[in-house]
Scaffold this active site. Sequence first.
Site, short mmCIF file in Angstrom:
data_model
loop_
_atom_site.label_atom_id
_atom_site.label_comp_id
_atom_site.label_asym_id
_atom_site.label_seq_id
_atom_site.Cartn_x
_atom_site.Cartn_y
_atom_site.Cartn_z
N THR A 76 0.83 -1.25 0.09
CA THR A 76 0.00 -0.04 0.03
C THR A 76 0.74 1.13 -0.06
O THR A 76 2.03 1.18 0.63
CB THR A 76 -0.87 -0.07 1.27
N TYR A 100 -1.85 -0.29 10.27
CA TYR A 100 -2.14 -0.88 8.94
C TYR A 100 -0.91 -0.81 8.13
O TYR A 100 -0.14 -1.52 7.44
CB TYR A 100 -3.44 -0.27 8.32
#
Length: 287
Positions: A76, A100
């Site tokens: 990501t 995350y």
Amino acid sequence: MQWGPFEKGELKDEAHLDAIFAKYRPQAVLHFAAFIEAGESVRDPQRFYQNNVADSLALLRVMQLHGVDKIVFSSTAAVYGNPLYTPIPETHPFAPLNPYGHSKLMVERILADIALAKGLGYTILRYFNAAGADPEGELRENHQPETHLIPLVLQAAYGKRPNIAIFGTDYDTPDGTCIRDYVHVADLASAHVLALKRLLSGSRNLTANLGTGCGFSVREVVDTVARVTNRPIPVRIAERRPGDPAILIADPSLARSELGWAPAYPELEQQVRHAVNVLNGTRPLQG
Ligand code: UDP
């Protein structure tokens, strides 16, 4: 069985993974499974590290047991945190803003270390903002609860929510709202196919951004949805969402040169149109 056999299970269930690997004897793994909601990761980091990191280790263990030494991993843009400059190349420093982003970066590190120690072949793909929907209109997404901008704006357009909250209008951007690089899910999918073929041909390990290199502001997203749906969209101005960088735009040149990847649907309008079509179950699609 249009897309091949499906086995449902948990990564942490190594006995089940073991049986699946024995049954199918895969040459490579595409690893997408993870929790993705940044706010939730701040509230419950342990759950994120367990699912995203520890359970990835379980998968890697079973792969090794079965001599599977190639993996494509979904990472990501969150690994970069608040960027020092844009567009963002893969060499930009890491500074995740939440568990995350940290969890994805940890798995990236683990893959690199196993590559060094055991010769694992990997491709890491760092997604920017996934958008759009299946151009064929056959697959749909189901996030519970929905947190992503485009589906939420669509809900506001179709009266499924009273309005869309714009999180901050005082960012240092032309219209004051955050700018993101929206990349169509079909283009993300095609990048994975290219990455897999490249890995199977024995090419060197690669970490590549997946974005279009173009940014759109939150207001531009709202305006685009209004135009595509031909509906007014009630907007509510809200506080900034903690941890949101003003601008996130990829430098996708490496994906282009190494994978031969070129997004087929780089335009926001096309992405929104596909999302609308899937939402309304309308096919065929224009654009
Ligand atoms: N956003 C917003 N209102 C919402 C949801 C998102 O203004 O209800 C903004 C958010 O602040 C960010 C952009 O839209 O700047 C994209 O957010 P999303 O959650 O879709 O993806 P992220 O960038 O967090 O991965």
